[in-house]
Scaffold this active site. Structure first.
Site, short mmCIF file in Angstrom:
data_model
loop_
_atom_site.label_atom_id
_atom_site.label_comp_id
_atom_site.label_asym_id
_atom_site.label_seq_id
_atom_site.Cartn_x
_atom_site.Cartn_y
_atom_site.Cartn_z
N ASP A 51 10.78 3.26 -10.68
CA ASP A 51 11.02 2.75 -9.32
C ASP A 51 11.08 1.21 -9.36
O ASP A 51 10.20 0.57 -9.95
CB ASP A 51 9.87 3.23 -8.43
CG ASP A 51 10.09 2.91 -6.96
OD1 ASP A 51 11.25 2.89 -6.52
OD2 ASP A 51 9.09 2.70 -6.25
N GLY A 67 5.93 -0.36 3.03
CA GLY A 67 4.61 -0.65 3.59
C GLY A 67 4.31 0.09 4.88
O GLY A 67 5.03 1.00 5.29
N ASP A 109 16.86 -2.71 -9.58
CA ASP A 109 16.84 -3.36 -8.26
C ASP A 109 17.25 -4.81 -8.42
O ASP A 109 16.44 -5.69 -8.67
CB ASP A 109 15.45 -3.25 -7.64
CG ASP A 109 15.43 -3.90 -6.26
OD1 ASP A 109 16.46 -4.47 -5.84
OD2 ASP A 109 14.38 -3.85 -5.60
N ASN A 142 11.84 8.13 -0.70
CA ASN A 142 10.76 7.47 -1.45
C ASN A 142 9.50 7.30 -0.61
O ASN A 142 9.55 6.71 0.48
CB ASN A 142 11.21 6.06 -1.86
CG ASN A 142 12.12 6.07 -3.06
OD1 ASN A 142 12.70 7.09 -3.41
ND2 ASN A 142 12.25 4.93 -3.71
P1 13P Z 1 6.90 3.34 1.53
O1 13P Z 1 6.23 2.01 1.48
O2 13P Z 1 7.46 3.61 2.88
O3 13P Z 1 6.04 4.45 1.08
O4 13P Z 1 8.16 3.27 0.53
C1 13P Z 1 7.98 3.49 -0.84
C2 13P Z 1 9.19 3.15 -1.64
O5 13P Z 1 10.25 2.85 -1.14
C3 13P Z 1 9.03 3.18 -3.10
O6 13P Z 1 10.16 2.72 -3.77
O1 G3H Z 2 8.59 0.13 -3.24
C1 G3H Z 2 7.58 -0.15 -3.89
C2 G3H Z 2 6.59 0.91 -4.12
O2 G3H Z 2 5.86 1.16 -2.97
C3 G3H Z 2 5.76 0.58 -5.31
O3 G3H Z 2 4.76 -0.33 -5.00
O4 G3H Z 2 5.08 -2.05 -6.74
O5 G3H Z 2 2.92 -1.86 -5.52
O6 G3H Z 2 3.59 -0.14 -7.19
P1 G3H Z 2 4.03 -1.16 -6.18
ZN ZN Z 3 11.19 1.16 -2.69
#
Ligand code: 13P
Ligand code: G3H
Ligand code: ZN
Length: 319
Positions: free
Chosen positions: A81, A180, A103, A253
């Protein structure tokens, strides 16, 4: 069974969305697998750059391999991710990941395409698929801050050119969400007109929705009642998520909601049991509660109950 993200998308497109859940530790992994088996759902387990360095990427990968053995009926893809080029190349070389997300959405259009294409070339050579991002989500992305005011929705015309030139396999689209617990104020919501148009100009091309947590209000209230401070936290409504899933948004996600479950369970447990300092009783409650959350979310996404149909689809595709 670890499968290709592409096959999960082919099976789901237009009918339901596959939940892509972020994990950071053993308890989340156990809760996620349990919840998906309980709801008979295929899923994507995703690891962010931050998660890869929280303990150690090798520990997370080994725990996922172990979960695959503990839950032999599970069908899932493993996804990086919000990777940068270096993280993508590392995951591609490891041979463990079904797909990676590059990204480069904060870069200018042509540079985003060039970076994405380099990752696509390396990934496709190994049968791995690539999610790219076009447009900018509001709120905070990993390493990238984008103010609400500057939030830029994905332009469907640009999306066609982007997909053609980069060769990416799915597209994270900016459709009004942000990462978030504070997504919307006032009457803001999902931009279904953008989803509709992208599905029209890129038929059967999987869209990805980042920032899809619902931020359940009962969860927020319980956290606040147990000493938390999350005033005005708000997420994407479950109705909107279910609707998007039937319109070509094939990957949803979710990270924040899992963190909220974790926060509520731990706050309540230690408030109600001030004498306790043992991690296992609360860890067990969290795994159960997270499994319940996941199973419920899969019902909303429509992925619940699809497990055997996906298994059959993959078997037939392999011949
Ligand atoms: P949320 O912060 O809405 O859970 O989104 C998570 C996300 O997009 C991870 O890539
Ligand atoms: O979009 C980001 C995800 O919520 C992952 O969050 O980078 O703090 O692990 P993180
Ligand atoms: Zn994301």
């Amino acid at each position: 069974m670890i499968v290709s993200t592409k096959m999960l998308f082919e099976h789901a497109y237009g009918k339901y969305a596959v939940g892509a859940y972020n994990i950071n530790n053993a308890e989340q992994i156990m809760g996620l697998f349990r919840g998906c088996i309980d709801s008979q759902a295929p899923f994507i387990i995703q690891i962010s750059k931050g998660a890869r360095s929280y303990t150690d990427k090798r520990l997370l990968e080994a725990m996922i391999r172990a979960a695959d053995e503990i839950f032999p009926k599970a069908i899932f893809a493993v996804h990086l991710d919000h990777g940068d080029e270096e993280a993508c190349m590392d995951c591609i070389a490891s041979g463990f990941y079904s797909s990676v997300m590059i990204d480069a959405s904060a870069k200018p259009f042509d540079e985003n395409i060039a970076i994405t294409k380099r990752v696509v070339d390396a990934a496709h050579a190994k049968g791995i698929s690539v999610e790219a991002e076009l447009g900018q989500l509001g709120g905070v992305e990993e390493h990238v801050s984008v103010s609400e005011a500057d939030a830029k929705l994905t332009d469907p015309k640009q999306a066609v050119e982007f997909v053609k030139r980069s060769g990416c396999d799915s597209l994270a689209c900016a459709i009004g969400t942000s990462h978030g617990a504070y997504k919307f104020s006032g009457t803001q919501g999902l931009h279904f007109e953008v989803i509709t148009e992208i599905a029209r100009v890129l038929p059967r091309f999987p869209m990805v929705m980042h920032g899809s947590s619902s931020v359940p209000q009962d969860e927020v209230q319980r956290i606040n009642a147990a000493g938390g401070k999350l005033p005005g936290a708000k997420g994407v409504s479950e109705e909107d998520i279910a609707k998007a899933g039937k319109m070509g948004v094939t990957k949803i996600n979710i990270d924040t909601d899992g963190r909220l479950v974790w926060c509520r369970v731990h706050r309540e447990h230690f408030m109600q049991n001030p004498e306790n300092f043992d991690l296992r009783p609360v860890g067990k409650i969290f795994m159960n509660e997270y499994a319940k959350y996941i199973a419920g979310k899969n019902q909303i996404l429509g992925s619940a109950g699809q497990l055997e149909s996906v298994r059959e689809y993959i078997k037939n595709a392999k011949g």
